[in-house]
Motif scaffolding. Sequence first.
Motif, PDB file in Angstrom:
ATOM      1  N   THR A  13       0.825  -1.207   0.000  1.00 55.67           N
ATOM      2  CA  THR A  13       0.000   0.000   0.000  1.00 55.67           C
ATOM      3  C   THR A  13       0.860   1.258   0.000  1.00 55.67           C
ATOM      4  OG1 THR A  13      -1.712  -1.205   1.227  1.00 55.67           O
ATOM      5  CG2 THR A  13      -1.859   1.193   1.201  1.00 55.67           C
ATOM      6  N   LYS A  14       1.923   1.254   0.792  1.00 57.35           N
ATOM      7  CA  LYS A  14       2.818   2.408   0.819  1.00 57.35           C
ATOM      8  C   LYS A  14       3.472   2.628  -0.550  1.00 57.35           C
ATOM      9  CE  LYS A  14       3.979   1.857   5.717  1.00 57.35           C
ATOM     10  NZ  LYS A  14       5.075   1.588   6.693  1.00 57.35           N
ATOM     11  N   LEU A  15       3.921   1.533  -1.163  1.00 57.20           N
ATOM     12  CA  LEU A  15       4.553   1.657  -2.474  1.00 57.20           C
ATOM     13  C   LEU A  15       3.542   2.117  -3.520  1.00 57.20           C
ATOM     14  CD1 LEU A  15       7.260   1.309  -3.871  1.00 57.20           C
ATOM     15  CD2 LEU A  15       6.648  -1.066  -4.355  1.00 57.20           C
ATOM     16  N   THR A  16       2.306   1.621  -3.411  1.00 52.99           N
ATOM     17  CA  THR A  16       1.248   2.059  -4.325  1.00 52.99           C
ATOM     18  C   THR A  16       1.005   3.559  -4.190  1.00 52.99           C
ATOM     19  OG1 THR A  16       0.178  -0.110  -4.227  1.00 52.99           O
ATOM     20  CG2 THR A  16      -1.161   1.740  -4.973  1.00 52.99           C
ATOM     21  N   ALA A  17       0.952   4.035  -2.949  1.00 48.55           N
ATOM     22  CA  ALA A  17       0.758   5.471  -2.721  1.00 48.55           C
ATOM     23  C   ALA A  17       1.895   6.286  -3.317  1.00 48.55           C
ATOM     24  CB  ALA A  17       0.638   5.746  -1.225  1.00 48.55           C
ATOM     25  N   GLY A  18       3.107   5.787  -3.210  1.00 47.13           N
ATOM     26  CA  GLY A  18       4.247   6.494  -3.800  1.00 47.13           C
ATOM     27  C   GLY A  18       4.171   6.562  -5.316  1.00 47.13           C
ATOM     28  N   TYR A  19       3.871   5.413  -5.941  1.00 50.63           N
ATOM     29  CA  TYR A  19       3.716   5.400  -7.396  1.00 50.63           C
ATOM     30  C   TYR A  19       2.594   6.335  -7.842  1.00 50.63           C
ATOM     31  CZ  TYR A  19       6.754   1.274  -7.750  1.00 50.63           C
ATOM     32  OH  TYR A  19       7.808   0.417  -7.716  1.00 50.63           O
ATOM     33  N   LEU A  20       1.467   6.258  -7.133  1.00 52.12           N
ATOM     34  CA  LEU A  20       0.312   7.065  -7.508  1.00 52.12           C
ATOM     35  C   LEU A  20       0.592   8.551  -7.318  1.00 52.12           C
ATOM     36  CD1 LEU A  20      -2.558   6.890  -8.558  1.00 52.12           C
ATOM     37  CD2 LEU A  20      -3.366   6.719  -6.201  1.00 52.12           C
ATOM     38  N   ALA A  21       1.344   8.903  -6.283  1.00 42.11           N
ATOM     39  CA  ALA A  21       1.698  10.313  -6.074  1.00 42.11           C
ATOM     40  C   ALA A  21       2.544  10.845  -7.236  1.00 42.11           C
ATOM     41  CB  ALA A  21       2.453  10.465  -4.754  1.00 42.11           C
ATOM     42  N   ILE A  22       3.461  10.020  -7.713  1.00 38.70           N
ATOM     43  CA  ILE A  22       4.291  10.442  -8.856  1.00 38.70           C
ATOM     44  C   ILE A  22       3.432  10.616 -10.106  1.00 38.70           C
ATOM     45  CG2 ILE A  22       6.175   9.732 -10.363  1.00 38.70           C
ATOM     46  CD1 ILE A  22       7.407   8.290  -7.977  1.00 38.70           C
ATOM     47  N   ILE A  23       2.552   9.645 -10.356  1.00 38.98           N
ATOM     48  CA  ILE A  23       1.707   9.709 -11.546  1.00 38.98           C
ATOM     49  C   ILE A  23       0.803  10.934 -11.502  1.00 38.98           C
ATOM     50  CG2 ILE A  23      -0.175   8.546 -12.769  1.00 38.98           C
ATOM     51  CD1 ILE A  23       1.073   5.890 -11.940  1.00 38.98           C
ATOM     52  N   MET A  24       0.160  11.174 -10.340  1.00 42.48           N
ATOM     53  CA  MET A  24      -0.763  12.298 -10.239  1.00 42.48           C
ATOM     54  C   MET A  24      -0.034  13.636 -10.293  1.00 42.48           C
ATOM     55  SD  MET A  24      -3.603  10.920 -10.385  1.00 42.48           S
ATOM     56  CE  MET A  24      -4.458  12.497 -10.308  1.00 42.48           C
TER      57      MET A  24
ATOM     58  N   PHE B   5      -6.217   8.857 -12.122  1.00 43.32           N
ATOM     59  CA  PHE B   5      -6.135   8.424 -10.722  1.00 43.32           C
ATOM     60  C   PHE B   5      -6.613   6.982 -10.568  1.00 43.32           C
ATOM     61  CE2 PHE B   5      -8.051   7.942  -6.525  1.00 43.32           C
ATOM     62  CZ  PHE B   5      -6.991   8.297  -5.712  1.00 43.32           C
ATOM     63  N   LEU B   6      -7.756   6.663 -11.194  1.00 43.27           N
ATOM     64  CA  LEU B   6      -8.293   5.308 -11.058  1.00 43.27           C
ATOM     65  C   LEU B   6      -7.406   4.288 -11.778  1.00 43.27           C
ATOM     66  CD1 LEU B   6     -12.097   6.059 -11.559  1.00 43.27           C
ATOM     67  CD2 LEU B   6     -10.870   5.694  -9.411  1.00 43.27           C
ATOM     68  N   ALA B   7      -7.076   4.590 -13.041  1.00 44.05           N
ATOM     69  CA  ALA B   7      -6.241   3.662 -13.799  1.00 44.05           C
ATOM     70  C   ALA B   7      -4.846   3.560 -13.193  1.00 44.05           C
ATOM     71  CB  ALA B   7      -6.157   4.110 -15.264  1.00 44.05           C
ATOM     72  N   GLY B   8      -4.289   4.716 -12.803  1.00 43.42           N
ATOM     73  CA  GLY B   8      -2.964   4.698 -12.194  1.00 43.42           C
ATOM     74  C   GLY B   8      -2.946   3.984 -10.860  1.00 43.42           C
ATOM     75  N   GLY B   9      -4.040   4.085 -10.090  1.00 44.55           N
ATOM     76  CA  GLY B   9      -4.106   3.376  -8.818  1.00 44.55           C
ATOM     77  C   GLY B   9      -4.069   1.866  -9.016  1.00 44.55           C
TER      78      GLY B   9
ATOM     79  N   SER C  16      -0.617   0.956 -10.320  1.00 39.50           N
ATOM     80  CA  SER C  16       0.386   1.117  -9.266  1.00 39.50           C
ATOM     81  C   SER C  16       0.315  -0.029  -8.259  1.00 39.50           C
ATOM     82  CB  SER C  16       0.180   2.455  -8.544  1.00 39.50           C
ATOM     83  OG  SER C  16       0.350   3.538  -9.431  1.00 39.50           O
ATOM     84  N   TYR C  17      -0.913  -0.450  -7.925  1.00 35.10           N
ATOM     85  CA  TYR C  17      -1.052  -1.549  -6.969  1.00 35.10           C
ATOM     86  C   TYR C  17      -0.497  -2.851  -7.548  1.00 35.10           C
ATOM     87  CZ  TYR C  17      -3.121  -4.744  -3.607  1.00 35.10           C
ATOM     88  OH  TYR C  17      -3.308  -5.726  -2.657  1.00 35.10           O
ATOM     89  N   ALA C  18      -0.806  -3.097  -8.837  1.00 39.05           N
ATOM     90  CA  ALA C  18      -0.285  -4.313  -9.464  1.00 39.05           C
ATOM     91  C   ALA C  18       1.241  -4.285  -9.524  1.00 39.05           C
ATOM     92  CB  ALA C  18      -0.876  -4.450 -10.869  1.00 39.05           C
ATOM     93  N   LEU C  19       1.798  -3.127  -9.884  1.00 42.55           N
ATOM     94  CA  LEU C  19       3.252  -3.003  -9.956  1.00 42.55           C
ATOM     95  C   LEU C  19       3.880  -3.114  -8.571  1.00 42.55           C
ATOM     96  CD1 LEU C  19       5.752  -2.431 -11.670  1.00 42.55           C
ATOM     97  CD2 LEU C  19       5.328   0.000 -11.379  1.00 42.55           C
ATOM     98  N   ALA C  20       3.213  -2.539  -7.558  1.00 42.25           N
ATOM     99  CA  ALA C  20       3.742  -2.621  -6.194  1.00 42.25           C
ATOM    100  C   ALA C  20       3.750  -4.071  -5.692  1.00 42.25           C
ATOM    101  CB  ALA C  20       2.915  -1.739  -5.260  1.00 42.25           C
ATOM    102  N   LYS C  21       2.665  -4.806  -5.964  1.00 42.93           N
ATOM    103  CA  LYS C  21       2.623  -6.209  -5.544  1.00 42.93           C
ATOM    104  C   LYS C  21       3.711  -7.013  -6.235  1.00 42.93           C
ATOM    105  CE  LYS C  21      -0.075  -8.089  -3.387  1.00 42.93           C
ATOM    106  NZ  LYS C  21      -0.070  -8.464  -1.940  1.00 42.93           N
ATOM    107  N   ARG C  22       3.917  -6.720  -7.511  1.00 40.26           N
ATOM    108  CA  ARG C  22       4.954  -7.447  -8.242  1.00 40.26           C
ATOM    109  C   ARG C  22       6.345  -7.090  -7.724  1.00 40.26           C
ATOM    110  NH1 ARG C  22       5.605  -7.475 -14.868  1.00 40.26           N
ATOM    111  NH2 ARG C  22       7.330  -8.979 -14.945  1.00 40.26           N
ATOM    112  N   THR C  23       6.529  -5.845  -7.302  1.00 41.71           N
ATOM    113  CA  THR C  23       7.828  -5.420  -6.777  1.00 41.71           C
ATOM    114  C   THR C  23       8.069  -5.976  -5.381  1.00 41.71           C
ATOM    115  OG1 THR C  23       7.644  -3.363  -8.059  1.00 41.71           O
ATOM    116  CG2 THR C  23       9.265  -3.410  -6.281  1.00 41.71           C
ATOM    117  N   ILE C  24       7.019  -6.009  -4.555  1.00 40.77           N
ATOM    118  CA  ILE C  24       7.161  -6.434  -3.167  1.00 40.77           C
ATOM    119  C   ILE C  24       7.276  -7.950  -3.038  1.00 40.77           C
ATOM    120  CG2 ILE C  24       5.907  -6.539  -0.966  1.00 40.77           C
ATOM    121  CD1 ILE C  24       7.209  -3.895  -1.423  1.00 40.77           C
ATOM    122  N   ARG C  25       6.707  -8.703  -3.991  1.00 42.06           N
ATOM    123  CA  ARG C  25       6.655 -10.162  -3.846  1.00 42.06           C
ATOM    124  C   ARG C  25       8.030 -10.793  -3.618  1.00 42.06           C
ATOM    125  NH1 ARG C  25       4.317 -11.238  -8.287  1.00 42.06           N
ATOM    126  NH2 ARG C  25       2.213 -10.950  -7.460  1.00 42.06           N
TER     127      ARG C  25
END
Length: 209
Positions: A23-34, A101-105, A108-117
């Motif tokens: 979730t933290k990584l998703t928020a970071g990605y989404l902040a950059i995109i927005m 915001f919706l698409a990027g969220g 971002s979540y999918a990319l964050a899960k793939r990065t964190i796994r």
Amino acid sequence: MYSRLHKAALRLQKRIARLTPATKLTAGYLAIIMTLSIGFSVVLFQISANQLHRGLRRPAIGVDAELPQFFDLYERTRLQQIFSAESELRSNLVLFNVFVFLAGGGASYALAKRTIRPIEEALESQKRFTADASHELRTPLTAMQTEIEVALRDPKLKPTEARALLQSNLDEVVRVQSLVEGLLRLARNGGLDIRQGVDVAVILKGAVK
């Protein structure tokens, strides 16, 4: 006032700390995109608004300057058109940013899960390794402690029994030393698959003992 802000900041910090890494990584990605999307939208709006206003300052073509009432009506009409165009552009940019915001969220979540796994798998593997190593080290140390305590409580301990006790403790020390060397060898090889021959009879004999 300061104490209230400090308490609110602490509460926010605790809530953030309870968030999962994904979730933290998703928020970071989404902040950059927005940030990029909103910045692009602001620049686009400013450029479009400047173009519209420059068009407003152009001389009215085809309008007789001797008829000021028609000229004023023409200018008011053009001003309304510009304001309407700006409002429509602003609405479109807002909708665009909502979509981003919706698409990027989701992305971002999918990319964050793939990065964190891989990181989570590595941490889980490290936890299992630590637990197994601790268990393997605790077993011989516990055996040595038990034998020594029993021997110290026996006032009639014979030299032969003491010698046997020392020999047993020495075997446990050798076992611990072998285990530590194996751990060091595993650490030096970066967790690679290390294959070596194992004498099953020796292992069974030690387990029975």
